[in-house]
Motif scaffolding. Structure first.
Motif, PDB file in Angstrom:
ATOM      1  N   VAL A  90       0.880  -1.167   0.000  1.00 37.70           N
ATOM      2  CA  VAL A  90       0.000   0.000   0.000  1.00 37.70           C
ATOM      3  C   VAL A  90       0.917   1.215   0.000  1.00 37.70           C
ATOM      4  O   VAL A  90       1.929   1.242   0.703  1.00 37.70           O
ATOM      5  CB  VAL A  90      -0.906   0.013   1.249  1.00 37.70           C
ATOM      6  CG1 VAL A  90      -1.678   1.316   1.346  1.00 37.70           C
ATOM      7  CG2 VAL A  90      -1.847  -1.167   1.233  1.00 37.70           C
ATOM      8  N   ILE A  91       0.567   2.237  -0.796  1.00 47.37           N
ATOM      9  CA  ILE A  91       1.347   3.472  -0.859  1.00 47.37           C
ATOM     10  C   ILE A  91       0.454   4.628  -0.427  1.00 47.37           C
ATOM     11  O   ILE A  91      -0.693   4.718  -0.843  1.00 47.37           O
ATOM     12  CB  ILE A  91       1.826   3.764  -2.294  1.00 47.37           C
ATOM     13  CG1 ILE A  91       2.657   2.620  -2.839  1.00 47.37           C
ATOM     14  CG2 ILE A  91       2.626   5.052  -2.344  1.00 47.37           C
ATOM     15  CD1 ILE A  91       3.011   2.810  -4.293  1.00 47.37           C
ATOM     16  N   VAL A  92       1.000   5.501   0.400  1.00 51.63           N
ATOM     17  CA  VAL A  92       0.317   6.734   0.776  1.00 51.63           C
ATOM     18  C   VAL A  92       1.253   7.876   0.400  1.00 51.63           C
ATOM     19  O   VAL A  92       2.365   7.968   0.922  1.00 51.63           O
ATOM     20  CB  VAL A  92      -0.004   6.772   2.288  1.00 51.63           C
ATOM     21  CG1 VAL A  92      -0.653   8.090   2.662  1.00 51.63           C
ATOM     22  CG2 VAL A  92      -0.881   5.597   2.676  1.00 51.63           C
ATOM     23  N   GLY A  93       0.807   8.729  -0.541  1.00 54.01           N
ATOM     24  CA  GLY A  93       1.648   9.825  -1.004  1.00 54.01           C
ATOM     25  C   GLY A  93       0.829  10.957  -1.587  1.00 54.01           C
ATOM     26  O   GLY A  93      -0.126  10.735  -2.320  1.00 54.01           O
ATOM     27  N   VAL A  94       1.202  12.176  -1.264  1.00 51.09           N
ATOM     28  CA  VAL A  94       0.487  13.363  -1.729  1.00 51.09           C
ATOM     29  C   VAL A  94       1.187  13.917  -2.969  1.00 51.09           C
ATOM     30  O   VAL A  94       2.378  14.210  -2.925  1.00 51.09           O
ATOM     31  CB  VAL A  94       0.455  14.434  -0.622  1.00 51.09           C
ATOM     32  CG1 VAL A  94      -0.217  15.699  -1.106  1.00 51.09           C
ATOM     33  CG2 VAL A  94      -0.230  13.897   0.617  1.00 51.09           C
ATOM     34  N   PRO A  95       0.447  14.074  -4.085  1.00 49.14           N
ATOM     35  CA  PRO A  95       1.061  14.658  -5.272  1.00 49.14           C
ATOM     36  C   PRO A  95       1.201  16.176  -5.127  1.00 49.14           C
ATOM     37  O   PRO A  95       0.219  16.879  -4.931  1.00 49.14           O
ATOM     38  CB  PRO A  95       0.086  14.301  -6.393  1.00 49.14           C
ATOM     39  CG  PRO A  95      -1.230  14.149  -5.727  1.00 49.14           C
ATOM     40  CD  PRO A  95      -0.933  13.664  -4.323  1.00 49.14           C
ATOM     41  N   ILE A  96       2.415  16.668  -5.178  1.00 54.11           N
ATOM     42  CA  ILE A  96       2.678  18.106  -5.118  1.00 54.11           C
ATOM     43  C   ILE A  96       2.880  18.566  -6.556  1.00 54.11           C
ATOM     44  O   ILE A  96       3.784  18.105  -7.233  1.00 54.11           O
ATOM     45  CB  ILE A  96       3.916  18.402  -4.255  1.00 54.11           C
ATOM     46  CG1 ILE A  96       3.681  17.897  -2.837  1.00 54.11           C
ATOM     47  CG2 ILE A  96       4.251  19.888  -4.275  1.00 54.11           C
ATOM     48  CD1 ILE A  96       4.903  17.892  -1.959  1.00 54.11           C
ATOM     49  N   GLY A  97       2.032  19.431  -7.023  1.00 54.29           N
ATOM     50  CA  GLY A  97       2.085  19.864  -8.418  1.00 54.29           C
ATOM     51  C   GLY A  97       1.084  19.133  -9.290  1.00 54.29           C
ATOM     52  O   GLY A  97       1.094  19.276 -10.503  1.00 54.29           O
ATOM     53  N   GLY A  98       0.221  18.317  -8.699  1.00 51.93           N
ATOM     54  CA  GLY A  98      -0.810  17.615  -9.452  1.00 51.93           C
ATOM     55  C   GLY A  98      -0.361  16.270  -9.977  1.00 51.93           C
ATOM     56  O   GLY A  98       0.775  15.851  -9.770  1.00 51.93           O
ATOM     57  N   GLN A  99      -1.287  15.601 -10.683  1.00 59.41           N
ATOM     58  CA  GLN A  99      -1.012  14.274 -11.215  1.00 59.41           C
ATOM     59  C   GLN A  99      -0.654  14.303 -12.695  1.00 59.41           C
ATOM     60  O   GLN A  99      -0.479  13.250 -13.296  1.00 59.41           O
ATOM     61  CB  GLN A  99      -2.229  13.373 -10.992  1.00 59.41           C
ATOM     62  CG  GLN A  99      -2.434  13.059  -9.528  1.00 59.41           C
ATOM     63  CD  GLN A  99      -3.648  12.199  -9.303  1.00 59.41           C
ATOM     64  OE1 GLN A  99      -4.771  12.676  -9.290  1.00 59.41           O
ATOM     65  NE2 GLN A  99      -3.413  10.913  -9.138  1.00 59.41           N
ATOM     66  N   HIS A 100      -0.553  15.465 -13.271  1.00 57.55           N
ATOM     67  CA  HIS A 100      -0.181  15.594 -14.678  1.00 57.55           C
ATOM     68  C   HIS A 100       0.926  16.623 -14.798  1.00 57.55           C
ATOM     69  O   HIS A 100       0.990  17.570 -14.031  1.00 57.55           O
ATOM     70  CB  HIS A 100      -1.385  16.018 -15.524  1.00 57.55           C
ATOM     71  CG  HIS A 100      -2.521  15.052 -15.429  1.00 57.55           C
ATOM     72  ND1 HIS A 100      -2.482  13.829 -16.048  1.00 57.55           N
ATOM     73  CD2 HIS A 100      -3.696  15.113 -14.762  1.00 57.55           C
ATOM     74  CE1 HIS A 100      -3.606  13.179 -15.786  1.00 57.55           C
ATOM     75  NE2 HIS A 100      -4.357  13.937 -14.997  1.00 57.55           N
TER      76      HIS A 100
END
Length: 189
Positions: A90-100
């Motif tokens: 399981v991965i928990v991670g916040v995208p900084i700058g969005g997913q694209h």
């Protein structure tokens, strides 16, 4: 003919008007790394691949495969010796700058799976005393994925891997085999 045109028009409107499905932020990560923190041999290399997806939010999953030839030492001493791990995480991670586009995602990961050790031959273990073990194990770690554009980036990762022994349900016992893995590689989404 008129009903056929009406059917085509209704099908076109239905296709355009349907909601789009949410897409996972999928990735593949071939990596190379080094192992340390074991009682056996430190500084041995390994390689593998991770593949997974982050869903539409901060939680996702991955499959981690690692292969470490000559993990325990030289082939003179240990013969053909390897460690193989296959984990579901399981991965928990916040995208900084969005997913694209360009962006950065620090993450924590943990999971369970197989840790296989094998030693065949060598001066310390003659071929008649070959040893192998398939053990339930776990891993936990942290890292970051940084993307240059929509599809390509780099990933760095530090994980702790350890075997479990005994009855996992009634008697959770940590096994004696453990090591750390520091890895880096290309990440493609």
């Amino acid at each position: 003919m008129r009903s056929f045109i009406r059917l085509i028009l209704i099908a076109t409107v239905a296709a355009i008007g349907t909601p789009r499905e949410a897409r996972a932020d999928g990735f593949v990560n071939p990596w190379a790394g080094v192992h340390f923190g074991s009682d056996i041999e430190n500084g041995r290399g390994g390689f593998g691949v991770n593949a997974g997806g982050m869903g539409a939010g901060i939680i996702g999953g991955e499959v981690d495969f690692g292969y470490s030839p000559s993990f325990f030492g030289t082939q003179n001493d240990f013969g053909n010796n390897t460690v193989l791990d296959l984990m579901g995480n399981v991965i928990v991670g916040v995208p900084i700058g969005g997913q694209h586009g360009a962006g950065f995602r620090p993450y924590f990961t943990a999971g369970m799976g197989l840790i296989r050790t094998q030693i065949d031959g060598g001066t310390l273990f003659p071929l008649s005393s070959s040893s192998h073990s398939n053990s339930l194990g776990f891993n936990a770690g942290a890292g970051a994925m940084g993307y240059f554009n929509d599809h390509v980036g780099l990933r760095g990762d530090l994980r702790y891997l350890r075997t479990l022994t005994g009855d996992v349900v009634n008697d959770l016992d940590l096994g004696g085999f453990h090591f750390w893995r520091l890895s880096a590689g290309l990440v493609i989404r």
